[in-house]
Design a protein around this motif. Structure first.
Motif, PDB file in Angstrom:
ATOM      1  N   ALA A   1       0.838  -1.196   0.000  1.00 46.28           N
ATOM      2  CA  ALA A   1       0.000   0.000   0.000  1.00 46.28           C
ATOM      3  C   ALA A   1       0.873   1.247   0.000  1.00 46.28           C
ATOM      4  O   ALA A   1       1.906   1.281   0.655  1.00 46.28           O
ATOM      5  CB  ALA A   1      -0.906   0.014   1.227  1.00 46.28           C
ATOM      6  N   THR A   2       0.436   2.249  -0.751  1.00 46.18           N
ATOM      7  CA  THR A   2       1.203   3.495  -0.836  1.00 46.18           C
ATOM      8  C   THR A   2       0.434   4.638  -0.186  1.00 46.18           C
ATOM      9  O   THR A   2      -0.758   4.798  -0.431  1.00 46.18           O
ATOM     10  CB  THR A   2       1.455   3.860  -2.313  1.00 46.18           C
ATOM     11  OG1 THR A   2       2.016   2.723  -2.960  1.00 46.18           O
ATOM     12  CG2 THR A   2       2.419   5.024  -2.420  1.00 46.18           C
ATOM     13  N   VAL A   3       1.115   5.402   0.656  1.00 45.04           N
ATOM     14  CA  VAL A   3       0.544   6.659   1.152  1.00 45.04           C
ATOM     15  C   VAL A   3       1.337   7.777   0.488  1.00 45.04           C
ATOM     16  O   VAL A   3       2.474   8.043   0.840  1.00 45.04           O
ATOM     17  CB  VAL A   3       0.645   6.757   2.683  1.00 45.04           C
ATOM     18  CG1 VAL A   3       0.137   8.105   3.157  1.00 45.04           C
ATOM     19  CG2 VAL A   3      -0.154   5.639   3.334  1.00 45.04           C
ATOM     20  N   PRO A   4       0.748   8.412  -0.534  1.00 44.09           N
ATOM     21  CA  PRO A   4       1.510   9.399  -1.298  1.00 44.09           C
ATOM     22  C   PRO A   4       1.761  10.652  -0.488  1.00 44.09           C
ATOM     23  O   PRO A   4       1.101  10.901   0.519  1.00 44.09           O
ATOM     24  CB  PRO A   4       0.613   9.691  -2.491  1.00 44.09           C
ATOM     25  CG  PRO A   4      -0.755   9.374  -2.021  1.00 44.09           C
ATOM     26  CD  PRO A   4      -0.631   8.300  -0.987  1.00 44.09           C
ATOM     27  N   GLN A   5       2.715  11.439  -0.973  1.00 44.97           N
ATOM     28  CA  GLN A   5       3.056  12.682  -0.286  1.00 44.97           C
ATOM     29  C   GLN A   5       1.874  13.650  -0.319  1.00 44.97           C
ATOM     30  O   GLN A   5       1.597  14.342   0.635  1.00 44.97           O
ATOM     31  CB  GLN A   5       4.263  13.305  -0.972  1.00 44.97           C
ATOM     32  CG  GLN A   5       4.907  14.412  -0.186  1.00 44.97           C
ATOM     33  CD  GLN A   5       6.142  14.910  -0.892  1.00 44.97           C
ATOM     34  OE1 GLN A   5       6.589  14.337  -1.873  1.00 44.97           O
ATOM     35  NE2 GLN A   5       6.708  15.978  -0.391  1.00 44.97           N
ATOM     36  N   ARG A   6       1.192  13.626  -1.452  1.00 46.03           N
ATOM     37  CA  ARG A   6       0.024  14.469  -1.574  1.00 46.03           C
ATOM     38  C   ARG A   6      -1.155  13.717  -0.988  1.00 46.03           C
ATOM     39  O   ARG A   6      -1.470  12.620  -1.411  1.00 46.03           O
ATOM     40  CB  ARG A   6      -0.206  14.724  -3.060  1.00 46.03           C
ATOM     41  CG  ARG A   6      -0.907  16.002  -3.314  1.00 46.03           C
ATOM     42  CD  ARG A   6      -0.827  16.311  -4.766  1.00 46.03           C
ATOM     43  NE  ARG A   6      -2.039  17.020  -5.148  1.00 46.03           N
ATOM     44  CZ  ARG A   6      -2.183  17.620  -6.298  1.00 46.03           C
ATOM     45  NH1 ARG A   6      -1.233  17.548  -7.182  1.00 46.03           N
ATOM     46  NH2 ARG A   6      -3.281  18.245  -6.576  1.00 46.03           N
ATOM     47  N   ARG A   7      -1.807  14.305   0.005  1.00 37.90           N
ATOM     48  CA  ARG A   7      -2.887  13.616   0.714  1.00 37.90           C
ATOM     49  C   ARG A   7      -3.985  13.210  -0.250  1.00 37.90           C
ATOM     50  O   ARG A   7      -4.409  13.995  -1.084  1.00 37.90           O
ATOM     51  CB  ARG A   7      -3.458  14.498   1.819  1.00 37.90           C
ATOM     52  CG  ARG A   7      -2.418  15.133   2.710  1.00 37.90           C
ATOM     53  CD  ARG A   7      -1.890  14.162   3.749  1.00 37.90           C
ATOM     54  NE  ARG A   7      -0.929  14.822   4.621  1.00 37.90           N
ATOM     55  CZ  ARG A   7       0.390  14.806   4.407  1.00 37.90           C
ATOM     56  NH1 ARG A   7       0.891  14.194   3.368  1.00 37.90           N
ATOM     57  NH2 ARG A   7       1.189  15.415   5.244  1.00 37.90           N
ATOM     58  N   ASP A   8      -4.448  12.016  -0.071  1.00 37.86           N
ATOM     59  CA  ASP A   8      -5.336  11.394  -1.040  1.00 37.86           C
ATOM     60  C   ASP A   8      -6.700  11.128  -0.410  1.00 37.86           C
ATOM     61  O   ASP A   8      -7.237  10.044  -0.548  1.00 37.86           O
ATOM     62  CB  ASP A   8      -4.672  10.087  -1.506  1.00 37.86           C
ATOM     63  CG  ASP A   8      -5.272   9.570  -2.782  1.00 37.86           C
ATOM     64  OD1 ASP A   8      -6.023  10.317  -3.416  1.00 37.86           O
ATOM     65  OD2 ASP A   8      -4.998   8.422  -3.127  1.00 37.86           O
ATOM     66  N   LEU A   9      -7.231  12.087   0.324  1.00 35.54           N
ATOM     67  CA  LEU A   9      -8.525  11.902   0.981  1.00 35.54           C
ATOM     68  C   LEU A   9      -9.530  12.879   0.386  1.00 35.54           C
ATOM     69  O   LEU A   9      -9.170  13.948  -0.071  1.00 35.54           O
ATOM     70  CB  LEU A   9      -8.391  12.178   2.487  1.00 35.54           C
ATOM     71  CG  LEU A   9      -7.429  11.269   3.253  1.00 35.54           C
ATOM     72  CD1 LEU A   9      -7.213  11.795   4.657  1.00 35.54           C
ATOM     73  CD2 LEU A   9      -7.949   9.847   3.293  1.00 35.54           C
TER      74      LEU A   9
END
Lengths: 332, 513
Positions: free
Chosen positions: B99-107
């Protein structure tokens, strides 16, 4: 070329060969549109002998001249991140006002001046509402478009008002075989193109459309620029009204208005101008206008039912939108 | 376990690490002829935090994109649980728990925390969304990773650190066991970053594996079990934390020793150039006073999102404070008006380049002269002349581009930042404000920018700095104003303050709940 590729470097050599000078206009960015246009030309000229004649081509270009003027203004304002849906309705008001003035005996020159001044003022009002209230230009100009459509009917009382012969010299006249209307449209497109590329006002449009916050913080008077853009669009809509009345000889219900506007918007979008702002070219818009005109003419000459002709704008727009998206995806 | 035959060609040279959850073996990847990665190996053990570091363009993003299935490697293989997965897709990688949590918030900002946590699998009963179950499951998803956030809160109202935690919780709930965290603490202040680091440590305790990308060396030393260093797409160093020495790490990253020390000579401040008196904004900023003299660097240091982050909106004229006065060069400036702020000669450099600094779609050259040409009230654009003037700025500020004049959004963070500084400082203003001037830039660009600030101060410019980076403040500033929870909590002189004292001041008890 793909969207993600960088723009062509600015050429430093003054005597570059013709080909590279032309590529400075970035026809490469519109290669898809040019191919489609060429394909339509080839297919139609096989199906109809009347198509590729000088007469017919001049006729098509004369017909799209009015839309080209509206689309040129739209290109500029859409690049700046706004839109003006009321241009063609403003055009309708102009034809109505102009025809009434002329039929009531006002000299043509004076009448044209008054009609264009009114159109410019209408554009300024659009701009004032957008700038002062912060309402979305999409909504504001859609509202004024329907108001102006009604106003145009009111001015001519729903009848056909003739402008007599006073404008026909301009509407059907030619210079060296080129109609005045086409010369006018070409002049407007070139002027808008030069403005977009070589004036700070034009570059401001790109900056405002690209990021209005940055534009303001960089010292661009965003509100003043918008007021000027909307007024300019009013002026161009007025000019389109003069051209339209000159061609038709009478102001009638349904001459211009929202349906003409949607065709102009379609042409601009087909030409690759971004709805979100920050990107736009007059060359693309001109190609989009010509493509729509040629397709309508081709369907006509090929004897396709007029119901299908009415659908052609939508079909071309849909294909262009999908093709643009596919191209973007393949560029990633 | 045996590696499947499909991948055997490339795996002959290097074998996957036997106890690894995930191994990347001999990965090469080129984009349009330019090698982004050349035969890079990487492995991740269960319950390991493996830091991936390197300067911008070193290949970190490409490597994690290969790991998450977003890029197909040209050669080499991705081995998960001992099985090679040629043709890994993002969906397949996620099914495998990567799973990736990108630097740019993805919510989705307008939705609640609970909805975001369960997005894509909202529980229903009888065909209708069951809000009771959404809240219950969301609460348990947060509880699993030991985070306490109101699940009914609108996501946009969360702090950046909380949003990162929600994203991590979402990935864990979806079955993530290999987490790729891309600079999770970038632009977070001391306390908030520490909360995220504590969460990462808890995840490790639960047996999750973490690929941790960061520019902060201190943080990596605190957190990582192993460190992999990339440079120019090649593997430079894989080292266990306990064997690590910082000079060795820095050398592996830059290939050369970066000098980033304070200049020797003392600065002598001149007359006052900028003065703020009693500036208040709601409960976010309570009566700030400060002044900056010619030739000195004054820093306002605070946790991310605290009072110092209001300085850009106030000084640039975007925000009108409730009370307060601003004087620039002895002349009062109308607050809350962009044109007055620009006319005062104060130049404000945002820490948020692409939102408030540069027009991403316009070319580097146009961005460089975007404000200068408007100040000069130019009417006509002469492209040759523009290019010539831009070239001078590029050279002065060290902007390097591969293509002649790309859109500014296509540049690396470091180069974007240099374009931004050049745009605002080209006219050598008497006083400038810099907000997080090295946010998201690599080590060598950071050193360049620090040297630039030194030079400007030496030349007599007054510099006001807002930062949440203690090291940067200690590197650059002469005087430090520490803010916390909207108030000034201390004035320090750089000669007499220690790093630990500053960190302790920013992480005051009242800062975070």
């Amino acid at each position: 070329m793909t969207d993600l590729k960088t723009p062509a470097p600015i050429r430093t050599s003054g005597n570059a060969p013709l080909l590279s000078k032309l590529s400075g206009l970035r026809f490469g960015n519109h290669i898809g549109l040019i191919v489609v246009l060429a394909a339509v030309l080839v297919v139609t000229s096989i199906g109809s002998e009347a198509f590729l004649t000088a007469n017919n081509i001049i006729n098509v270009l004369r017909q799209v001249s009015v839309i080209a003027v509206i689309a040129a203004g739209l290109t500029l304002i859409m690049t700046a991140g706004d839109i003006d849906f009321s241009m063609a309705s403003n055009t309708a008001v102009t034809t109505a006002v102009l025809a009434q003035l002329i039929s009531s005996g006002v000299p043509a020159g004076t009448a044209i001046g008054i009609a264009i001044a009114i159109a410019t003022a209408i554009g300024l009002v659009n701009g004032l509402v957008v700038v002062l209230t912060g309402a979305a230009s999409f909504v504001v100009t859609l509202a004024t478009a329907t108001l102006l459509d009604g106003l145009a009917l009111l001015v001519i009382d729903g009848m056909s008002v003739s402008s007599g012969d006073s404008l026909s010299a301009y509407g059907s006249g030619e210079l060296l075989g080129i109609p005045y209307l086409l010369i006018t449209a070409g002049f407007v497109c070139i002027a808008v193109g030069v403005t977009m590329k070589f004036t700070v006002f034009g570059r401001n449009a790109f900056a405002i459309g690209g990021n209005p916050d940055v534009a303001r913080l960089s010292g661009i008077a965003v509100s003043r620029n918008k007021l000027f853009l909307f007024s300019l669009n009013g002026l161009l809509a007025g000019l389109a009204g003069v051209m339209l009345l000159s061609r038709l000889g009478a102001a009638s219900p349904g001459n211009a208005g929202l349906s003409l506007e949607l065709t102009a918007v379609a042409a601009v979008v087909i030409g690759g101008t971004a709805l979100a702002g920050g990107r736009g070219t007059i060359v693309g818009t001109a190609l989009g206008v010509i493509l729509l005109g040629v397709v309508a003419n081709a369907l006509n000459l090929l004897g396709v039912s007029s119901y299908y002709q009415a659908m052609s704008v939508g079909a071309v727009l849909l294909i262009a939108a999908v093709a643009n998206q596919l191209r973007k995806r393949s560029a990633r | 376990m045996a590696v499947k035959a499909e991948a055997s060609k490339e795996t002959e040279a290097a074998e996957p690490t036997p106890d690894a959850v995930v191994s990347l073996v001999g990965i090469s990847k080129s984009f349009g002829g330019a090698a982004a990665l050349s035969s890079v190996d990487f492995s991740l053990r269960p319950g390991e935090v493996h830091a991936l570091i390197g300067m911008n363009g070193a290949g970190k993003s490409t490597l994690v994109s290969v790991l998450s299935g977003a890029h197909m490697p040209d050669t080499g293989s991705v081995v998960v649980d001992g099985v090679a997965h040629p043709g890994l897709t993002p969906r397949h990688a996620r099914d495998l728990g990567i799973a990736t949590v990108p630097q740019r918030r993805d919510l989705v900002q307008e939705l609640t925390v609970a909805e975001n946590l369960l997005l894509g699998s909202l529980p229903t009963s009888g065909g209708l969304v069951s809000w009771r179950r959404i809240r219950r499951e969301a609460k348990s998803a947060l509880a699993v990773i030991g985070v306490n956030i109101d699940v009914d809160a609108r996501t946009a109202d969360l702090s950046a650190a909380e949003q990162t935690m929600v994203e991590i919780a979402r990935e864990i709930r979806r079955g993530g066991r290999v987490l790729i965290l891309d600079e999770p603490t970038a632009a977070l202040g001391g306390a908030a970053a520490e909360e995220v680091r504590l969460l990462v440590k808890r995840l490790r305790g639960q047996g999750k594996s973490v690929v941790y990308i960061s520019h902060h060396l201190e943080e990596i030393l605190d957190l990582a079990d192993r460190i992999t260093v990339l440079r120019d797409g090649t593997l430079q160093l894989v080292v266990a934390n306990e064997d690590l020495e910082i000079p060795q790490l820095v050398y592996a990253m830059v290939g050369d020793h970066v000098v980033s020390d304070r200049p020797e000579q003392e600065r002598t401040p001149g007359e006052t150039r900028l003065e703020l008196r009693n500036v208040s904004v709601g409960h976010r900023l309570a009566g700030l006073d400060l002044n900056v003299a010619a030739g000195e660097v004054v820093a306002v240091l605070g946790p991310a999102g605290d009072a110092q982050s209001l300085l850009f909106p106030i000084l640039s004229g975007r925000l009108r404070p409730d009370t307060g006065e601003l004087t620039v060069g002895g002349t009062p400036v109308r607050l809350g008006n962009v044109r007055s702020a620009l006319a005062s000669g104060l130049r404000c450099v945002t820490g948020n380049r692409l939102s408030y600094g540069l027009v991403g779609g316009l070319s580097v050259d146009e961005n460089l002269l975007l404000s200068r040409d408007r100040f000069d009230r130019r009417i006509v654009v002469r492209w040759k002349d523009l290019r010539r003037r831009a070239l001078a700025l590029r050279e002065k500020f060290g902007v390097v581009t591969l293509n002649p004049n790309p859109p500014v959004a296509a540049l690396s963070g470091g180069n974007q930042q240099k374009v931004l500084l050049a745009k605002w400082l080209e006219g050598s203003p008497e006083v400038c404000f810099l907000e997080e001037p090295t946010n998201g830039v690599d080590i060598s660009a950071k050193a360049d920018i620090h040297r630039m600030v030194d030079d400007f101060a030496a030349a007599g410019m007054g510099v006001l700095l807002a930062s949440s980076d203690v090291h940067e403040v200690l590197r650059l500033a002469d005087r430090i104003i520490v803010v916390s929870a909207g108030r000034v909590v201390g004035h320090r002189d750089v000669a007499t303050v220690t790093r630990d004292e500053l960190v302790a001041l920013t992480v005051g008890e009242s800062t975070h709940d």
